[in-house]
Write an enzyme that holds these catalytic residues in place. Structure first.
Site, PDB file in Angstrom:
ATOM      1  CB  CYS A  59     -21.773  79.622 -19.010  1.00 56.62           C
ATOM      2  SG  CYS A  59     -20.273  79.643 -20.042  1.00 56.62           S
ATOM      3  N   GLY A  74     -18.547  83.787 -13.511  1.00 51.04           N
ATOM      4  CA  GLY A  74     -19.475  83.666 -12.423  1.00 51.04           C
ATOM      5  C   GLY A  74     -20.966  83.906 -12.744  1.00 51.04           C
ATOM      6  CE  LYS A 107     -13.216  82.946  -4.600  1.00 52.77           C
ATOM      7  NZ  LYS A 107     -13.786  81.707  -4.409  1.00 52.77           N
ATOM      8  CD  GLU A 163     -26.645  80.741 -15.743  1.00 54.60           C
ATOM      9  OE1 GLU A 163     -26.430  81.421 -14.794  1.00 54.60           O
ATOM     10  OE2 GLU A 163     -25.991  80.257 -16.678  1.00 54.60           O
ATOM     11  N   GLY A 194     -21.312  89.144 -10.715  1.00 57.30           N
ATOM     12  CA  GLY A 194     -20.463  89.789 -11.438  1.00 57.30           C
ATOM     13  C   GLY A 194     -21.036  91.394 -11.398  1.00 57.30           C
ATOM     14  CD  GLU A 200     -15.963  85.186 -20.943  1.00 62.03           C
ATOM     15  OE1 GLU A 200     -17.158  84.873 -21.147  1.00 62.03           O
ATOM     16  OE2 GLU A 200     -15.342  85.611 -21.724  1.00 62.03           O
TER      17      GLU A 200
HETATM   18  P1  NAD Z   1     -20.834  82.487  -8.388  1.00 56.47           P
HETATM   19  O1  NAD Z   1     -21.174  83.708  -9.098  1.00 56.47           O
HETATM   20  O2  NAD Z   1     -21.541  82.140  -7.203  1.00 56.47           O
HETATM   21  O3  NAD Z   1     -19.221  82.233  -7.999  1.00 56.47           O
HETATM   22  C1  NAD Z   1     -18.115  82.322  -8.805  1.00 56.47           C
HETATM   23  C2  NAD Z   1     -16.998  82.902  -8.440  1.00 56.47           C
HETATM   24  O4  NAD Z   1     -17.278  83.890  -7.551  1.00 56.47           O
HETATM   25  C3  NAD Z   1     -16.732  81.775  -7.086  1.00 56.47           C
HETATM   26  O5  NAD Z   1     -15.074  81.710  -7.078  1.00 56.47           O
HETATM   27  C4  NAD Z   1     -17.150  82.467  -5.788  1.00 56.47           C
HETATM   28  O6  NAD Z   1     -16.478  82.166  -4.827  1.00 56.47           O
HETATM   29  C5  NAD Z   1     -16.821  83.910  -6.132  1.00 56.47           C
HETATM   30  N1  NAD Z   1     -17.901  85.008  -5.529  1.00 56.47           N
HETATM   31  C6  NAD Z   1     -18.777  84.975  -4.874  1.00 56.47           C
HETATM   32  N2  NAD Z   1     -19.314  85.916  -4.273  1.00 56.47           N
HETATM   33  C7  NAD Z   1     -18.447  86.712  -4.531  1.00 56.47           C
HETATM   34  C8  NAD Z   1     -18.034  88.039  -3.716  1.00 56.47           C
HETATM   35  N3  NAD Z   1     -18.853  88.750  -3.332  1.00 56.47           N
HETATM   36  N4  NAD Z   1     -16.884  88.480  -4.139  1.00 56.47           N
HETATM   37  C9  NAD Z   1     -16.042  88.121  -4.717  1.00 56.47           C
HETATM   38  N5  NAD Z   1     -16.026  86.968  -5.412  1.00 56.47           N
HETATM   39  C10 NAD Z   1     -17.082  86.092  -5.038  1.00 56.47           C
HETATM   40  O7  NAD Z   1     -21.068  81.461  -9.663  1.00 56.47           O
HETATM   41  P2  NAD Z   1     -20.923  79.747  -9.629  1.00 56.47           P
HETATM   42  O8  NAD Z   1     -22.219  79.508  -8.848  1.00 56.47           O
HETATM   43  O9  NAD Z   1     -19.530  79.407  -9.088  1.00 56.47           O
HETATM   44  O10 NAD Z   1     -21.103  79.574 -11.276  1.00 56.47           O
HETATM   45  C11 NAD Z   1     -22.210  79.428 -11.778  1.00 56.47           C
HETATM   46  C12 NAD Z   1     -22.211  80.801 -12.648  1.00 56.47           C
HETATM   47  O11 NAD Z   1     -21.219  80.938 -13.472  1.00 56.47           O
HETATM   48  C13 NAD Z   1     -23.526  80.770 -13.562  1.00 56.47           C
HETATM   49  O12 NAD Z   1     -24.269  82.013 -13.747  1.00 56.47           O
HETATM   50  C14 NAD Z   1     -22.999  80.461 -14.919  1.00 56.47           C
HETATM   51  O13 NAD Z   1     -23.668  80.733 -16.293  1.00 56.47           O
HETATM   52  C15 NAD Z   1     -21.634  81.221 -14.845  1.00 56.47           C
HETATM   53  N6  NAD Z   1     -20.400  80.933 -15.630  1.00 56.47           N
HETATM   54  C16 NAD Z   1     -20.024  81.478 -16.906  1.00 56.47           C
HETATM   55  C17 NAD Z   1     -19.404  81.369 -17.734  1.00 56.47           C
HETATM   56  C18 NAD Z   1     -18.905  82.194 -18.961  1.00 56.47           C
HETATM   57  O14 NAD Z   1     -18.081  81.687 -19.547  1.00 56.47           O
HETATM   58  N7  NAD Z   1     -19.469  83.067 -19.343  1.00 56.47           N
HETATM   59  C19 NAD Z   1     -18.433  79.959 -17.429  1.00 56.47           C
HETATM   60  C20 NAD Z   1     -19.091  79.308 -16.480  1.00 56.47           C
HETATM   61  C21 NAD Z   1     -19.965  79.721 -15.546  1.00 56.47           C
END
Ligand code: NAD
Length: 488
Positions: A290, A234, A181, A390, A239, A256
């Site tokens: 990130c 995410g 997804k 962040e 997470g 991550e």
């Molecule tokens: P997000 O947590 O909003 O979403 C990430 C993914 O999770 C998306 O596909 C989203 O649809 C899904 N998601 C959201 N709510 C969910 C739920 N209740 N159940 C299951 N899936 C769900 O994050 P974002 O806004 O897409 O990305 C930004 C974040 O990601 C930042 O905090 C960034 O630091 C982090 N990030 C981390 C890394 C790493 O390698 N550590 C890399 C890139 C981004």
């Protein structure tokens, strides 16, 4: 679709076929540079996810995928990599219109890195295996290193295809079937990858794409008992939720998550190199990284000279149309992200930090699009909200420190631990600081370096599990110990 690059509109890729969502629902994906709708995307519901899991399970247990040798799996991954490079322009274009990433980065960095990952893990497919163990008594003991089964991958929008591939390539290499997804903000390149998998003849059900949001599609995945592992990238709060829900069916989880990484300039650093590293550490990919070096620690006796050079260099970061090959800084990914970043900029001003670069919205072309100015705050303290939370945008917080003890205490005073940079000419100090920092990656006199072979992941609330390199293979496999009585 606004271009000649057509993807099946409003469809999911399940069991090797393009299918209408059983949910009947779709949503639009928007170009952040123009605010125009690009295309309709299927919103996979619970039944769609169930169907994808069923096809993946079949592929894993009894389908053509399950019968392939490790070597043949590797060959298929190589074919995927070749096909990605044969379509590099199309992939880059899709990534850029979906999230505003400058085309120079999509074309020259992200997509070639995606292909490299498939090549890299193709090589591992037949090299990560069990062992024979010299146990007590007349027994043969050996281990089988086996795939987990069905892996669900849930990924963010900032490096859409790249971060998805960090998971998909090792998962497939080890023989798992994948239900993927992508973020609802950036589904296009994952759909294109599905087309590539179809084209190269990946057995049906080995790779499935269920587009949709977190609330519906993501939730259905983390709750589905037929998924053996969730590989998630995410935000930290998402997470935590993913882990809680996954616990109910005891799924394996790797996370991550977010970061607030320190980028550290010691007094003996080559200041010009450190300036370049500080700028790319925060403005690369519009700060939507990130591991962005969003807390810039500068030793107090070089602080003023450094900040002056930093601002001069920062002024060269020009905001522009992401499809222009000369642009290095495009729009933020979506309206929510724009509002979030602007709100943090207001908070920084209210907290008493001093804006020395940017600090507002930027206007490009027609005035449409989610553009913001590259922004630097000086006189930030590590206790301010802009130093603790962040922002995930192009906002740098410069913080002073006195000596190494003061530095280590401040740099580690964060819930996160994803990455850090250290700029110094003193080799002893470099290694001392690298050892003391609580972060998964340390860059010395460089920043934002990645390679398929080098592990990446978080300490503390930046998550757990390692991606990339051979370390990733561990989390897509499990070990079976087999005993054989050899007594005659
Ligand atoms: P997000 O947590 O909003 O979403 C990430 C993914 O999770 C998306 O596909 C989203 O649809 C899904 N998601 C959201 N709510 C969910 C739920 N209740 N159940 C299951 N899936 C769900 O994050 P974002 O806004 O897409 O990305 C930004 C974040 O990601 C930042 O905090 C960034 O630091 C982090 N990030 C981390 C890394 C790493 O390698 N550590 C890399 C890139 C981004």
């Amino acid at each position: 679709m606004e271009s000649k690059y057509a993807l099946p509109e409003g469809k999911l890729f399940i069991g090797g076929k393009w299918v209408e969502p059983l949910s009947g629902a779709t949503f639009n994906t928007i170009n952040p540079a123009t605010e125009e709708v690009i295309t309709a995307i299927a919103l996979a519901g619970e039944q769609d996810v169930a169907s994808a899991v069923e096809h993946a399970r079949k592929a894993f247990e009894e389908g053509a995928w399950s019968k392939l040798s490790a070597t043949d799996r590797g060959k298929l991954l190589t074919k995927i990599a070749d096909a990605i490079m044969a379509n590099v322009d199309e992939f880059a274009y899709l990534e850029t219109i979906d999230i505003g990433k400058p085309i120079s980065e999509s074309r020259n960095i992200d997509v070639p890195f995606v292909a490299e990952l498939f090549y890299y893990y193709a090589g591992w497919a037949n090299k990560y295996h069990g062992e024979t163990i010299p146990v007590r008594g007349n027994y043969l003991n050996y281990t089988l290193r086996e795939p987990l089964g069905v892996v669900g991958t849930i990924t963010p929008w900032n490096f859409p295809l790249l971060l998805a591939t960090w998971k998909i390539a090792p998962a497939l290499a080890m023989g798992n079937a994948v239900v993927h997804k992508p973020s609802e903000q950036s589904p296009l390149t994952s759909l294109k990858l599905a087309q590539i998998c179809e084209e190269v003849g990946l057995p049906e059900g080995a790779f499935n794409v269920v587009t949709g949001n977190g609330r519906v599609t993501g939730n259905a995945m983390i709750r589905h008992p037929g998924i053996d592992k969730i590989a998630f990238t995410g935000g930290t709060s998402t997470g935590i939720y993913v882990m809680q829900e996954a616990a109910k069916t005891l799924k394996k989880v790797t996370l991550e998550l977010g970061g607030k990484s320190p980028n550290i300039v010691l007094e003996d650093a080559d200041l010009d190199s450190a300036v370049k590293g500080a700028i790319s550490g925060i403005f690369y990919n519009k700060g939507e990284v990130c591991a962005a070096g969003s807390r810039l620690f500068v030793q107090e006796n070089v602080h003023d000279a450094f900040l002056e050079k930093l601002v001069q260099r920062g002024k060269k970061t020009v905001v522009g149309d992401p499809l222009d090959p000369k642009t290095r800084f495009g729009p933020l990914c979506n309206r929510d992200q724009l509002e979030k970043v602007l709100s943090y900029i207001s908070t920084g001003k209210e907290e008493g930090a001093k804006v020395v670069l940017g600090g507002g919205r930027a206007s490009v072309g027609s005035g449409k699009g989610y553009f913001v100015e590259p922004t630097i705050f000086d006189d930030v303290t590590n206790q301010m909200k802009i130093a603790r939370e962040e922002i995930f945008g192009p906002v740098l917080s410069a913080i002073r420190f006195k000596d190494l003890d003061d530095l280590i205490a401040q740099a580690n005073d964060t819930i996160y631990g994803l990455a850090a940079g250290v700029w110094t000419r003193d080799v002893k100090k470099a290694h001392y600081v690298a050892k003391k920092l609580k972060a998964g990656t340390i860059w010395i006199n460089t920043y934002n370096m990645y390679d398929p072979a080098s592990p990446f992941g978080g300490y503390k609330q930046s998550g757990f599990g390692r991606e990339l390199g051979m370390h990733a293979l561990e989390s897509y496999t499990q070990v079976k110990s087999v005993w054989v009585d050899m007594n005659l």
